[in-house]
Design an enzyme around this catalytic site. Structure first.
Site, PDB file in Angstrom:
ATOM      1  N   CYS A 230       2.264  -9.244  16.428  1.00  0.00           N
ATOM      2  CA  CYS A 230       3.521  -8.481  16.494  1.00  0.00           C
ATOM      3  C   CYS A 230       4.738  -9.371  16.313  1.00  0.00           C
ATOM      4  CB  CYS A 230       3.702  -7.802  17.848  1.00  0.00           C
ATOM      5  SG  CYS A 230       2.442  -6.650  18.322  1.00  0.00           S
TER       6      CYS A 230
ATOM      7  N   HIS B  57       0.838  -1.197   0.000  1.00  0.00           N
ATOM      8  CA  HIS B  57       0.000   0.000   0.000  1.00  0.00           C
ATOM      9  C   HIS B  57       0.875   1.250   0.000  1.00  0.00           C
ATOM     10  CE1 HIS B  57       0.752   0.491   4.267  1.00  0.00           C
ATOM     11  NE2 HIS B  57       0.196  -0.679   4.557  1.00  0.00           N
TER      12      HIS B  57
ATOM     13  N   CYS C  33       2.527 -12.030  21.427  1.00  0.00           N
ATOM     14  CA  CYS C  33       1.491 -11.602  20.478  1.00  0.00           C
ATOM     15  C   CYS C  33       1.892 -12.093  19.094  1.00  0.00           C
ATOM     16  CB  CYS C  33       1.340 -10.082  20.476  1.00  0.00           C
ATOM     17  SG  CYS C  33       0.274  -9.536  19.134  1.00  0.00           S
TER      18      CYS C  33
ATOM     19  N   CYS D 161      -3.202  -6.902  23.198  1.00  0.00           N
ATOM     20  CA  CYS D 161      -2.162  -6.158  22.497  1.00  0.00           C
ATOM     21  C   CYS D 161      -2.809  -4.881  21.956  1.00  0.00           C
ATOM     22  CB  CYS D 161      -1.610  -7.004  21.348  1.00  0.00           C
ATOM     23  SG  CYS D 161      -0.789  -6.009  20.102  1.00  0.00           S
TER      24      CYS D 161
ATOM     25  N   HIS E 236       4.076   1.317   2.303  1.00  0.00           N
ATOM     26  CA  HIS E 236       5.280   0.648   1.781  1.00  0.00           C
ATOM     27  C   HIS E 236       5.839   1.439   0.590  1.00  0.00           C
ATOM     28  CE1 HIS E 236       2.458  -2.732   3.015  1.00  0.00           C
ATOM     29  NE2 HIS E 236       3.403  -2.783   3.938  1.00  0.00           N
TER      30      HIS E 236
ATOM     31  N   LYS F 218      -5.703  -3.132   6.301  1.00  0.00           N
ATOM     32  CA  LYS F 218      -6.441  -3.929   5.337  1.00  0.00           C
ATOM     33  C   LYS F 218      -7.836  -4.249   5.895  1.00  0.00           C
ATOM     34  CE  LYS F 218      -4.780  -7.901   4.332  1.00  0.00           C
ATOM     35  NZ  LYS F 218      -4.130  -9.112   3.833  1.00  0.00           N
TER      36      LYS F 218
ATOM     37  N   LYS G  52      -5.536   5.059  11.110  1.00  0.00           N
ATOM     38  CA  LYS G  52      -4.457   4.168  10.717  1.00  0.00           C
ATOM     39  C   LYS G  52      -4.905   3.358   9.497  1.00  0.00           C
ATOM     40  CE  LYS G  52      -1.653   0.532  12.646  1.00  0.00           C
ATOM     41  NZ  LYS G  52      -1.365  -0.405  13.680  1.00  0.00           N
TER      42      LYS G  52
ATOM     43  N   HIS H 153      -3.104  -5.054  18.020  1.00  0.00           N
ATOM     44  CA  HIS H 153      -3.892  -6.101  17.362  1.00  0.00           C
ATOM     45  C   HIS H 153      -5.211  -6.425  18.059  1.00  0.00           C
ATOM     46  CE1 HIS H 153       0.134  -6.588  15.654  1.00  0.00           C
ATOM     47  NE2 HIS H 153      -0.538  -6.860  14.564  1.00  0.00           N
TER      48      HIS H 153
END
Ligand code: MSP
Length: 517
Positions: A128, A17, A125, A143, A20, A301, A298, A146
């Site tokens: 992570c 995305h 986790c 977490c 990156h 996906k 944030k 997540h």
């Protein structure tokens, strides 16, 4: 002069995305810029393919981990091709060469007693891929990233003696005169890292027993290397370590590792310590930029709010996508983007400013000089003025990785030429002082050529188009290399009197802003 630049290797459980793309485009701009400045550049990117997260994602999709990795690494390769990224290699952690390097380094550290076995029990986790302390969890005991409950894992792992590198790391990071100084940028992030090291470094676990999708340790086949150790080592595998000594000696240490702040700790503390342990040189610079949010939230996906490189290119074209990605927010701090913001910047900087400069210059040349570079004694005053802006503002900015400032300097150069056109008002001169017209149009063409040379690293296709539309001679890259070396405008100018110009094409058609859902 060599220049070795890397991006992080991206996890294959996500699609590429704009986040990156941001790092990769920035790295590409720098790689292109360094090549134009005579450096022998090596530019590495790739994908990070081992670990529980990937194995789980494959299972959910009913695929083997290898199938998922093959498919997803292709998506990253396609994205980088689409964005015109000039990486020299694309490394995948599931390749044999990577397994070999990881095992070589692990064995070397083990032989030096820098790796030891210990029992470890903590909350882990999976998202992570790391153990979390109680204090890291949110109020529900999950977490924070997540929103899942970490699982209590207890196992005998191998540990790396990170603690024994504390003093040497601090010395290399804080002492700019050190032969192996590790420069961490930006400054505030460097200070955070230094503060955290001073609090004390603990030894870290570097292997897992329960994770089969990984590289097995040479001295204990029951255990696989923890993803981070595996991943970081890609940077030396990519330049031939351990067998291709010639390549390794030529390019290592890396001149810059580029990434976002999320993984700065791994790159500026754990990675250098592993290298020191193995007796290898440490990277020269670790540069972290901020995180993008999209309309304030944030990108993820699952939320479905990611911008893909394909969407960006579809809407703006490749070059504009590259330009917008790195110029919208300062390179360093976090920033928020939106389709409206992207479109606005596109219209202001590219359609109105740059596009307009080229189209009006060519149109005037067509109207008054039959689409030829006018005959006149060369006038470089405007080109020199433009060159000064670029020299003072663009060059230092791009050399310091302030891509947004470099983009701004390009815009300032374009604005200067557009303003000169307004001041000259050639449409009036045509009636009042027609003998002044040739020198005016000639000077706009020279300035446009100079801007094209500086645009090359950001917008390579646009730079080529401007170069050919303005009938500039020779090859743009060769001319750029020569110009960046001695800063001399060719005697007859870049576009030589009498040369045939090309019809004005619309470089950047205006786009109506509309926020995508
Ligand atoms: N696999 C590890 C990196 C190992 S490197 C030895 C990893 N992968 S990742 O796919 O999560 O990529 C993280 C990197 O992607 C960030 O450091 C940054 O370069 C880029 N970005 C991903 N999302 C981003 C934003 N929203 N904003 C800016 N950059 C982002 O971590």
């Amino acid at each position: 002069m060599k220049f070795y630049i890397t991006t992080p290797i991206y996890y294959v459980n996500d699609i590429p995305h704009i986040g990156h793309s941001y790092t990769t485009i920035a790295a590409d701009i720098l790689a292109r810029w360094k090549r134009l400045n005579g450096f022998d550049v090596y530019f590495l990117t790739g994908t990070d393919e081992h670990g529980t997260k990937i194995a789980q994602a494959a299972k959910e999709k009913g695929k083997t981990p290898q199938e998922l990795c093959d498919e997803m690494s292709e998506k990253f390769k396609e994205a980088w091709k689409l964005l015109n990224i000039t990486n020299d290699d694309f490394i995948r952690t599931t390749e044999k060469r990577q397994e070999y390097t990881v095992q070589t380094i692990a064995q070397a550290l083990f032989d030096k007693k820098l790796i030891f076995k210990n029992k470890y029990e903590a909350l882990y986790c999976v998202g992570c891929e790391k153990f979390l302390a109680e204090k890291d969890l949110d109020e529900n005991g999950c977490c924070p990233d997540h929103k899942t409950k970490p699982v209590l894992q207890s196992e005998e792992n191998y540990f790396f003696k990170l603690s024994s590198f504390q003093d040497e790391l601090l010395e290399r990071i804080t002492n700019a005169a050190h032969k192996q100084h590790i420069e961490i940028q930006p400054e505030e992030r460097r200070n955070e890292i230094v503060g955290k090291i001073k609090l004390g470094l603990e030894d870290i676990s570097i292997s897992r027993t329960a994770v089969d999708w990984g590289i097995h340790l040479p001295f204990d086949k029951e255990q696989t290397a923890y993803v981070w150790i595996d991943a970081l080592i890609n940077y030396i595998t990519g330049v031939g370590y351990p067998d291709n000594k010639e390549m390794f000696e030529k390019y290592w240490p890396a001149d810059v590792h580029l990434m976002a702040k999320d993984i700065l700790w791994f790159h500026s503390v754990i990675w250098p310590a592993v290298l020191m342990g193995a007796g290898l040189a440490t990277p020269k610079k670790v540069y972290s930029h901020g995180f993008f949010t999209l309309n304030g939230s944030k990108m993820s996906k699952t939320l479905g709010n990611v911008i893909s490189p394909q969407e960006l290119v579809e809407k703006f074209g490749v070059d504009a996508a590259r330009y917008l990605a790195v110029s919208l927010i300062p390179f360093g701090p976090d920033g928020d983007i939106s389709w409206t913001g992207l479109t606005l910047k596109y219209n202001v900087d590219l359609a109105n400013n740059l596009g307009n400069l080229i189209s009006r210059t060519i149109k005037m040349a067509e109207k008054y000089f039959d689409l030829k570079v006018p005959q006149c004694s060369p006038d470089f005053e405007l080109a020199k003025k433009t060159a000064k802006i670029l020299e003072d503002d663009f060059t230092p900015a791009i050399n310091n990785l302030y891509f947004h400032k470099a983009a701004q300097a390009l815009q300032n150069a374009v604005t200067t030429v557009n303003q000169q056109i307004e001041n000259d008002a050639p449409w009036k001169l045509a009636k009042t002082d027609p003998e002044k017209l040739p020198a005016c149009i000639y000077s706009y063409l020279q300035a446009a050529d100079l801007i094209a040379i500086h645009l090359l690293a950001f917008m390579p296709e646009t730079a080529e188009k401007i170069w050919s539309v303005c009938a500039a001679q020779e090859n743009i890259e060769e001319t750029a290399k020569k110009y960046f070396k001695d800063k001399i405008i060719p005697e007859k100018g870049f576009s030589v009197s009498g040369a045939q110009l090309q019809q004005a094409q619309v470089l950047f058609p205006r786009i109506i802003a509309e926020e995508k859902k």
